[in-house]
Scaffold this active site. Structure first.
Site, PDB file in Angstrom:
ATOM      1  N   HIS A 267       0.830  -1.214   0.000  1.00 55.22           N
ATOM      2  CA  HIS A 267       0.000   0.000   0.000  1.00 55.22           C
ATOM      3  C   HIS A 267       0.868   1.269   0.000  1.00 55.22           C
ATOM      4  O   HIS A 267       0.729   2.129  -0.883  1.00 55.22           O
ATOM      5  CB  HIS A 267      -0.919  -0.027   1.230  1.00 55.22           C
ATOM      6  CG  HIS A 267      -1.848   1.131   1.328  1.00 55.22           C
ATOM      7  ND1 HIS A 267      -3.148   1.075   0.869  1.00 55.22           N
ATOM      8  CD2 HIS A 267      -1.693   2.382   1.813  1.00 55.22           C
ATOM      9  CE1 HIS A 267      -3.743   2.244   1.067  1.00 55.22           C
ATOM     10  NE2 HIS A 267      -2.876   3.049   1.647  1.00 55.22           N
ATOM     11  N   GLU A 268       1.756   1.348   0.972  1.00 60.20           N
ATOM     12  CA  GLU A 268       2.599   2.557   1.048  1.00 60.20           C
ATOM     13  C   GLU A 268       3.519   2.635  -0.169  1.00 60.20           C
ATOM     14  O   GLU A 268       3.832   3.723  -0.652  1.00 60.20           O
ATOM     15  CB  GLU A 268       3.425   2.566   2.341  1.00 60.20           C
ATOM     16  CG  GLU A 268       2.612   2.500   3.644  1.00 60.20           C
ATOM     17  CD  GLU A 268       1.544   3.581   3.785  1.00 60.20           C
ATOM     18  OE1 GLU A 268       1.673   4.639   3.139  1.00 60.20           O
ATOM     19  OE2 GLU A 268       0.559   3.357   4.524  1.00 60.20           O
ATOM     20  N   HIS A 271       1.717   4.474  -2.865  1.00 59.68           N
ATOM     21  CA  HIS A 271       1.811   5.936  -2.647  1.00 59.68           C
ATOM     22  C   HIS A 271       3.179   6.451  -3.093  1.00 59.68           C
ATOM     23  O   HIS A 271       3.287   7.499  -3.739  1.00 59.68           O
ATOM     24  CB  HIS A 271       1.652   6.260  -1.155  1.00 59.68           C
ATOM     25  CG  HIS A 271       0.232   6.236  -0.656  1.00 59.68           C
ATOM     26  ND1 HIS A 271      -0.765   7.008  -1.210  1.00 59.68           N
ATOM     27  CD2 HIS A 271      -0.350   5.574   0.379  1.00 59.68           C
ATOM     28  CE1 HIS A 271      -1.907   6.805  -0.533  1.00 59.68           C
ATOM     29  NE2 HIS A 271      -1.683   5.934   0.431  1.00 59.68           N
ATOM     30  N   GLU A 297      -4.790   7.899  -2.938  1.00 63.86           N
ATOM     31  CA  GLU A 297      -5.274   6.623  -2.417  1.00 63.86           C
ATOM     32  C   GLU A 297      -5.500   5.616  -3.551  1.00 63.86           C
ATOM     33  O   GLU A 297      -5.323   4.408  -3.369  1.00 63.86           O
ATOM     34  CB  GLU A 297      -6.562   6.879  -1.623  1.00 63.86           C
ATOM     35  CG  GLU A 297      -6.876   5.850  -0.576  1.00 63.86           C
ATOM     36  CD  GLU A 297      -5.852   5.729   0.553  1.00 63.86           C
ATOM     37  OE1 GLU A 297      -5.014   6.637   0.717  1.00 63.86           O
ATOM     38  OE2 GLU A 297      -5.876   4.692   1.251  1.00 63.86           O
TER      39      GLU A 297
END
Lengths: 504, 504
Positions: A267-268, A271, A297
């Site tokens: 997830h990170e 980003h 997001e």
């Protein structure tokens, strides 16, 4: 362009570069505070945070900035694309800040600091009553602020616009209604299924070092550039971009629950890859930043949910996970593993929710915020309405305020309009993936391979490189040829849960 | 104090706090650049360094600062001690900067940047000729700057004062003459000795992890506070204090040479303990800083040389080192180990020199700098004079410029007046230790124990707590009851080398 305008443009860009440089220093301070800073230095460090923050605020609202806007806005058609948009973003921020009387803004800042403290106390005591007076006052101020800022169709639009430029209640009401209907129908089918994934198979212990090595191998496939970033440990995972050459992510390891670190890092990483791929021409301007909360997001969820939770992904990566899990996963088939990873169930806590129920948590908050700002709901009634909505949307009811209305810090800190971004990110990601499949027909092959660069390159071409140069719906339109359409997310969810719960 | 003065004092202190906060951010940027920052982010980070540095410079030389000085200096006797000294330090810096015409200062900044580049090229080519034109111009500018700044007895005093407030050529000429005489006599005795320590016994391989664990145990005994600091890896070890609650040190590990990390960490730990123990009342002023380069160095050398290279220290710590060295040191006696650690020999390179020869390297540089500034030596003659001096002082002659005059970066960066601090630190430390022995008669017992806090507390009481509130010679006088006296260092060296080389 006249010589005078050219000179002014150069001065304006130098001024912005200075703001960005101070912001970069402040970001480093934040990263350090959360990862490396020793405890005893933190109090004095807060002085640094305060000085740099004030300086950034002062520069963004200075008479110099006012002069740049006054002189450049009338000739903005003559400016190059990057300078023009930089000016527009600066102007928007300037007006946003300047329309609030300084005295009221100072009172507000103080109030939300008290609000966050009251929130922590209220959570501890499981008593919304402790937060209520602060939240009542925060809402009253937010309503006044909206009056200062002005609005067109709906007061709440103004707040949405802060986090998701161009987003409106009209559009959200429409897509959320469709999304809710589709999710509810799917949840009913799942409830009727007698094929329940076995969650216990994920309860394997994997050492921190092995989780880390596995996750780093995934980051490398995704195209996270370790020469332009870092991975560190923290309590609360985050991604922070200082400049495209320095984007850092953090994670937390739980040896009894590898999902936390593995999916957290993916997830990170999503980003971070976004910020590592801003076009060089944006660096030093206020455009080297995510287009919006929702678009940011969408990039993390693209990797976490669409890629990283797919069967194709685990087909390729499961053997390596089995290896780091020693022999604990040897008797678990890929399909059973994949089903367990994608299990869905109603839950009270948003941040623990799975991808199917998550949008429902968001819709509840969205509806409450909208009603609060439009004076259709009073703060004192929140716990009751909150619980009723959870019962209606998710079929479960919080037993106390802490597992209900007190679970998120956002409102006590004055953040209204932020929550929809989470659900928007999911819809954006699914819509983009639908388009990507058309352009890269063999995308599941890419996901099954050791190199996802075709995916990264596609996202960079359509999303990453633009930073804040385009608005969210502009990115979506240019990339997919249509405006926000929740059906792509619904299609993806249906397809996935059909397999997971063996629906007809 | 009048109400007006009180108000002005408060404004002045707030202004200083702001400068200090920006400086703290800049220090964090520097720490990060040397320890954690990914390579690709560095170019953009240099913009941050430039913006924050300019801002600090601008604030220190602003019309606001001028007004504070003009209004507060006449009433400074009414100010409290900390504010008064903060004002004095600010005023000194202000005048230092303002006396140089801005245009010349800008030219100088550019010149030294070019100078450092030329130095690197010259080193590579082993050719002083590449640096010569830059250094000639740097010296010419330095001479002009001294004329702007003014001087009393000797032009070089003005440069010394930058790093070592209050230090003079008159005093240094005297102590260096005595020191050279004493060291030379001792070196002659050593040369005549037939007891040579066996350096080969130190050639043991110790893993990085074990070196680190051993060094941390020493840091803990010394009183380094890990809740107010960190230890990280770098290429070039350093200590950096952001505030007393956050002082970080770094080291480099060489598995084939444990001395590098072990003594490096003790050294940097000494610097760090100094900064961790500044009095809280100094925080947020320009006094939360070392009194001078020399006093700072005295604290690191106190721990590295006086404590950490003593027999008492190794009596207590050698068994633990033997343990981390696996069995490689089992057959080496404590005495032989101690002798090998303290071996001395002539060498061409300052930073590789031992403690007995180190002051001679410094004296050579001091004499050359003094002559250059006083127009008694021309830059073109430097390599020859350098080599002659090495032959006279150390009995060896560099074979080329890189192992001679090109070995240090200082001059090419415009740093004249800095070198003496290294030797001063050693003399300060020895003089302080002599006094400490009088006040703590059982100090060797303390060093042989697991807790050096009596030593740390003594240093904090006499040195650390004052930061820049006192000048170097004031600290020395208040602590030891006399001015700088090189005999204490000579006594210490004699005692130590008597044992190491078994002299009569």
């Amino acid at each position: 362009m006249s010589e005078e305008t050219a000179e002014l443009q150069a001065e304006f860009l130098a001024y912005i570069r200075k703001i960005e440089a101070v912001s970069e220093a402040l970001e480093l301070v934040f990263w350090d505070l959360r990862t490396k800073a020793p405890a005893k230095g933190m109090q004095q460090r807060s002085e640094v945070v305060s000085v740099l923050s004030s300086e950034i605020f002062d520069m963004k609202t200075s008479t110099e900035m006012a002069a740049f806007i006054a002189e450049l806005a009338p000739v903005k058609e003559q400016l190059d694309e990057v300078t023009r948009k930089t000016l527009e973003v600066s102007q928007k921020e300037y007006e946003w800040n300047k329309k609030i009387p300084a005295k009221e803004y100072a009172a507000y800042t103080k109030l939300v600091a008290q609000g966050e403290t009251a929130w922590a106390e209220a959570r501890e005591a499981k008593d919304f009553g402790i937060l209520e007076p602060y939240l009542t006052e925060i809402i009253a101020m937010k309503r006044r602020f909206v009056a200062y800022w002005g609005y067109e169709a709906d007061k709440y639009d103004t707040l949405l616009d802060q986090y998701e430029p161009g987003m409106t209640v009209a559009l959200l009401d429409d897509v959320f209604a469709k999304l809710r209907k589709g999710i509810t129908a799917l949840r009913e089918k799942i409830a009727a299924s007698d094929s329940e994934p076995n969650r216990d198979i994920l309860k394997v212990s994997i050492s921190k070092e092995k989780q880390k090595a596995f996750s780093i191998s995934i980051l490398e496939k995704m195209g996270f550039d370790f020469e332009a970033g870092r991975l560190d440990d923290t309590i609360h995972p985050f991604a922070i971009g200082m400049n495209p050459g320095d984007v850092r992510i953090t994670t937390r390891y739980d040896e009894a629950n590898f999902k936390m670190a593995v999916f957290g890092i993916i997830h990170e990483g999503g980003h971070a890859i976004y910020e590592q791929n801003f076009a060089p021409r944006l660096v030093g301007t206020n455009l080297a930043s995510g287009a919006s909360m929702g678009i940011h997001e969408s990039q993390s969820l693209f990797y976490e949910i669409i890629v990283g939770s797919s069967l194709a992904f685990w087909k390729s990566n499961y053997p390596a996970l089995q290896q780091v899990a020693d022999s604990h996963l040897d008797n678990v088939s890929l399909e059973d593993f994949y089903r367990a990873v994608n299990l869905t169930e109603s839950s009270l806590i948003r941040i623990e929710a799975d991808i199917l129920t998550y949008p429902l948590h968001i819709m509840i908050r969205y509806e409450l915020e909208k009603a609060l700002i439009n004076e259709e709901l009073e703060v004192k009634d929140l716990p009751q309405v909150w619980a009723d909505k959870y019962e209606a949307y998710l079929g479960i009811r919080p037993e106390n305020d802490t597992e209900g209305v007190l679970q998120d810090i956002h409102w006590s800190g004055g953040d209204f309009g932020y929550f929809p971004s989470y659900a928007l990110g999911l819809m954006y990601a699914a819509q983009m993936y639908h388009q990507l499949q058309k352009e890269i027909p063999n995308v599941e092959k890419v996901i099954a391979s050791d190199d996802y660069s075709p995916i990264k390159n596609w996202l960079t071409e359509h999303v990453h490189q633009y930073g804040k140069l385009k608005e969210p719906l502009e990115i979506l339109q240019d990339t997919t040829g249509e405006s926000l359409n929740p059906n792509y997310l619904l299609d993806l969810l249906e397809k996935r849960y059909q397999f997971v719960y063996q629906l007809d």
